[in-house]
Design a protein around this motif. Structure first.
Motif, PDB file in Angstrom:
ATOM      1  N   UNK A 142      12.780  -5.542 -29.787  1.00  0.00           N
ATOM      2  CA  UNK A 142      11.948  -4.824 -28.822  1.00  0.00           C
ATOM      3  C   UNK A 142      10.464  -5.078 -29.101  1.00  0.00           C
ATOM      4  N   UNK A 143       9.628  -4.995 -28.078  1.00  0.00           N
ATOM      5  CA  UNK A 143       8.199  -5.268 -28.291  1.00  0.00           C
ATOM      6  C   UNK A 143       7.564  -4.226 -29.209  1.00  0.00           C
ATOM      7  N   UNK A 144       6.601  -4.689 -30.010  1.00  0.00           N
ATOM      8  CA  UNK A 144       5.873  -3.777 -30.896  1.00  0.00           C
ATOM      9  C   UNK A 144       4.879  -2.964 -30.084  1.00  0.00           C
ATOM     10  N   UNK A 145       4.285  -1.976 -30.713  1.00  0.00           N
ATOM     11  CA  UNK A 145       3.372  -1.079 -30.015  1.00  0.00           C
ATOM     12  C   UNK A 145       2.192  -1.835 -29.400  1.00  0.00           C
ATOM     13  N   UNK A 146       1.636  -2.809 -30.111  1.00  0.00           N
ATOM     14  CA  UNK A 146       0.474  -3.526 -29.575  1.00  0.00           C
ATOM     15  C   UNK A 146       0.865  -4.507 -28.462  1.00  0.00           C
ATOM     16  N   UNK A 147       2.151  -4.799 -28.316  1.00  0.00           N
ATOM     17  CA  UNK A 147       2.611  -5.698 -27.253  1.00  0.00           C
ATOM     18  C   UNK A 147       2.956  -4.948 -25.965  1.00  0.00           C
ATOM     19  N   UNK A 148       2.909  -3.634 -25.992  1.00  0.00           N
ATOM     20  CA  UNK A 148       3.250  -2.836 -24.814  1.00  0.00           C
ATOM     21  C   UNK A 148       2.156  -2.977 -23.758  1.00  0.00           C
ATOM     22  N   UNK A 149       2.521  -2.846 -22.483  1.00  0.00           N
ATOM     23  CA  UNK A 149       1.497  -2.914 -21.430  1.00  0.00           C
ATOM     24  C   UNK A 149       0.515  -1.753 -21.544  1.00  0.00           C
ATOM     25  N   UNK A 150      -0.726  -2.003 -21.148  1.00  0.00           N
ATOM     26  CA  UNK A 150      -1.763  -0.970 -21.219  1.00  0.00           C
ATOM     27  C   UNK A 150      -2.349  -0.739 -19.831  1.00  0.00           C
ATOM     28  N   UNK A 151      -3.048   0.377 -19.676  1.00  0.00           N
ATOM     29  CA  UNK A 151      -3.711   0.683 -18.410  1.00  0.00           C
ATOM     30  C   UNK A 151      -4.860  -0.295 -18.170  1.00  0.00           C
ATOM     31  N   UNK A 152      -5.131  -0.630 -16.911  1.00  0.00           N
ATOM     32  CA  UNK A 152      -6.296  -1.472 -16.642  1.00  0.00           C
ATOM     33  C   UNK A 152      -7.578  -0.705 -16.970  1.00  0.00           C
ATOM     34  N   UNK A 153      -8.669  -1.427 -17.181  1.00  0.00           N
ATOM     35  CA  UNK A 153      -9.930  -0.791 -17.541  1.00  0.00           C
ATOM     36  C   UNK A 153     -10.440   0.128 -16.446  1.00  0.00           C
ATOM     37  N   UNK A 154     -10.035  -0.131 -15.197  1.00  0.00           N
ATOM     38  CA  UNK A 154     -10.485   0.716 -14.094  1.00  0.00           C
ATOM     39  C   UNK A 154      -9.719   2.034 -14.033  1.00  0.00           C
ATOM     40  N   UNK A 155      -8.712   2.200 -14.859  1.00  0.00           N
ATOM     41  CA  UNK A 155      -7.937   3.436 -14.880  1.00  0.00           C
ATOM     42  C   UNK A 155      -6.628   3.283 -14.130  1.00  0.00           C
ATOM     43  N   UNK A 156      -5.882   4.371 -14.022  1.00  0.00           N
ATOM     44  CA  UNK A 156      -4.585   4.281 -13.352  1.00  0.00           C
ATOM     45  C   UNK A 156      -4.744   4.030 -11.857  1.00  0.00           C
ATOM     46  N   UNK A 157      -3.759   3.383 -11.291  1.00  0.00           N
ATOM     47  CA  UNK A 157      -3.757   3.106  -9.863  1.00  0.00           C
ATOM     48  C   UNK A 157      -3.180   4.329  -9.166  1.00  0.00           C
ATOM     49  N   UNK A 158      -3.865   4.803  -8.133  1.00  0.00           N
ATOM     50  CA  UNK A 158      -3.433   6.010  -7.444  1.00  0.00           C
ATOM     51  C   UNK A 158      -2.753   5.673  -6.129  1.00  0.00           C
ATOM     52  N   UNK A 159      -1.908   6.582  -5.709  1.00  0.00           N
ATOM     53  CA  UNK A 159      -1.201   6.432  -4.448  1.00  0.00           C
ATOM     54  C   UNK A 159      -2.164   6.677  -3.293  1.00  0.00           C
ATOM     55  N   UNK A 160      -2.015   5.899  -2.242  1.00  0.00           N
ATOM     56  CA  UNK A 160      -2.814   6.136  -1.045  1.00  0.00           C
ATOM     57  C   UNK A 160      -1.878   6.571   0.072  1.00  0.00           C
ATOM     58  N   UNK A 161      -2.341   7.489   0.879  1.00  0.00           N
ATOM     59  CA  UNK A 161      -1.561   7.959   2.014  1.00  0.00           C
ATOM     60  C   UNK A 161      -2.318   7.629   3.278  1.00  0.00           C
ATOM     61  N   UNK A 162      -1.576   7.187   4.277  1.00  0.00           N
ATOM     62  CA  UNK A 162      -2.194   6.956   5.563  1.00  0.00           C
ATOM     63  C   UNK A 162      -1.147   7.140   6.651  1.00  0.00           C
ATOM     64  N   UNK A 163      -1.605   7.640   7.779  1.00  0.00           N
ATOM     65  CA  UNK A 163      -0.714   7.783   8.923  1.00  0.00           C
ATOM     66  C   UNK A 163      -0.657   6.454   9.637  1.00  0.00           C
ATOM     67  N   UNK A 164       0.541   6.095  10.075  1.00  0.00           N
ATOM     68  CA  UNK A 164       0.727   4.837  10.778  1.00  0.00           C
ATOM     69  C   UNK A 164       1.378   5.106  12.123  1.00  0.00           C
ATOM     70  N   UNK A 165       1.147   4.220  13.050  1.00  0.00           N
ATOM     71  CA  UNK A 165       1.768   4.340  14.363  1.00  0.00           C
ATOM     72  C   UNK A 165       2.431   3.007  14.697  1.00  0.00           C
ATOM     73  N   UNK A 166       3.415   3.018  15.584  1.00  0.00           N
ATOM     74  CA  UNK A 166       4.122   1.774  15.894  1.00  0.00           C
ATOM     75  C   UNK A 166       3.202   0.735  16.519  1.00  0.00           C
ATOM     76  N   UNK A 167       3.439  -0.490  16.157  1.00  0.00           N
ATOM     77  CA  UNK A 167       2.677  -1.607  16.705  1.00  0.00           C
ATOM     78  C   UNK A 167       3.463  -2.173  17.885  1.00  0.00           C
ATOM     79  N   UNK A 168       2.786  -2.396  18.983  1.00  0.00           N
ATOM     80  CA  UNK A 168       3.463  -2.907  20.174  1.00  0.00           C
ATOM     81  C   UNK A 168       3.881  -4.359  19.960  1.00  0.00           C
ATOM     82  N   UNK A 169       5.041  -4.698  20.487  1.00  0.00           N
ATOM     83  CA  UNK A 169       5.525  -6.078  20.421  1.00  0.00           C
ATOM     84  C   UNK A 169       4.825  -6.862  21.522  1.00  0.00           C
ATOM     85  N   UNK A 170       4.223  -8.013  21.191  1.00  0.00           N
ATOM     86  CA  UNK A 170       3.542  -8.787  22.233  1.00  0.00           C
ATOM     87  C   UNK A 170       4.537  -9.287  23.286  1.00  0.00           C
TER      88      UNK A 170
END
Length: 106
Positions: free
Chosen positions: A32-60
């Motif tokens: 198994x990977x050692x502690x220093x080989x584990x993935x770390x957070x990016x320098x910008x911090x954790x990635x957050x969820x984004x929410x947005x309302x969507x509506x159907x796109x018309x078929x051309x």
């Protein structure tokens, strides 16, 4: 009686061989990977969820009846971001889901 005894020995031998073979394979695998080989957070911090309302796109539509639409004529997604990004709120006193205990339609 003798055949059952020999059959049991064959099964036991096969199981012992399988366990030994499994341990050999396991020893060859990396540990198994050692502690220093584990993935770390990016320098910008954790990635957050984004929410947005969507509506159907018309078929051309095709220009005329003889023209066919091909896959590259369609949009990549079946929806697009809505202009109104306000979250819809339920009416006060309405359950909003099936089986909410409301009177329903009669």
């Amino acid at each position: 009686m003798f055949a059952a005894f020999v059959g049991g020995l064959v099964i036991v031998g096969a199981l012992v061989w399988a366990v030994r073979f499994g341990t050999k394979v396991r020893r060859r695998e990396p540990g198994p990977p050692r502690r220093e080989e584990q993935p770390t957070l990016p320098e910008s911090g954790p990635v957050h969820e984004t929410r947005q309302r969507r509506e159907p796109d018309e078929v051309p539509r095709a220009a005329n009846e003889s023209e066919r639409l091909t896959p590259h004529d369609l949009h990549a997604s079946g929806s697009k971001p809505s202009e109104n990004q306000q979250r819809p709120r339920w009416d006060e006193g309405a359950g909003g889901s099936f089986g909410s205990g409301g009177p329903g339609r009669s």
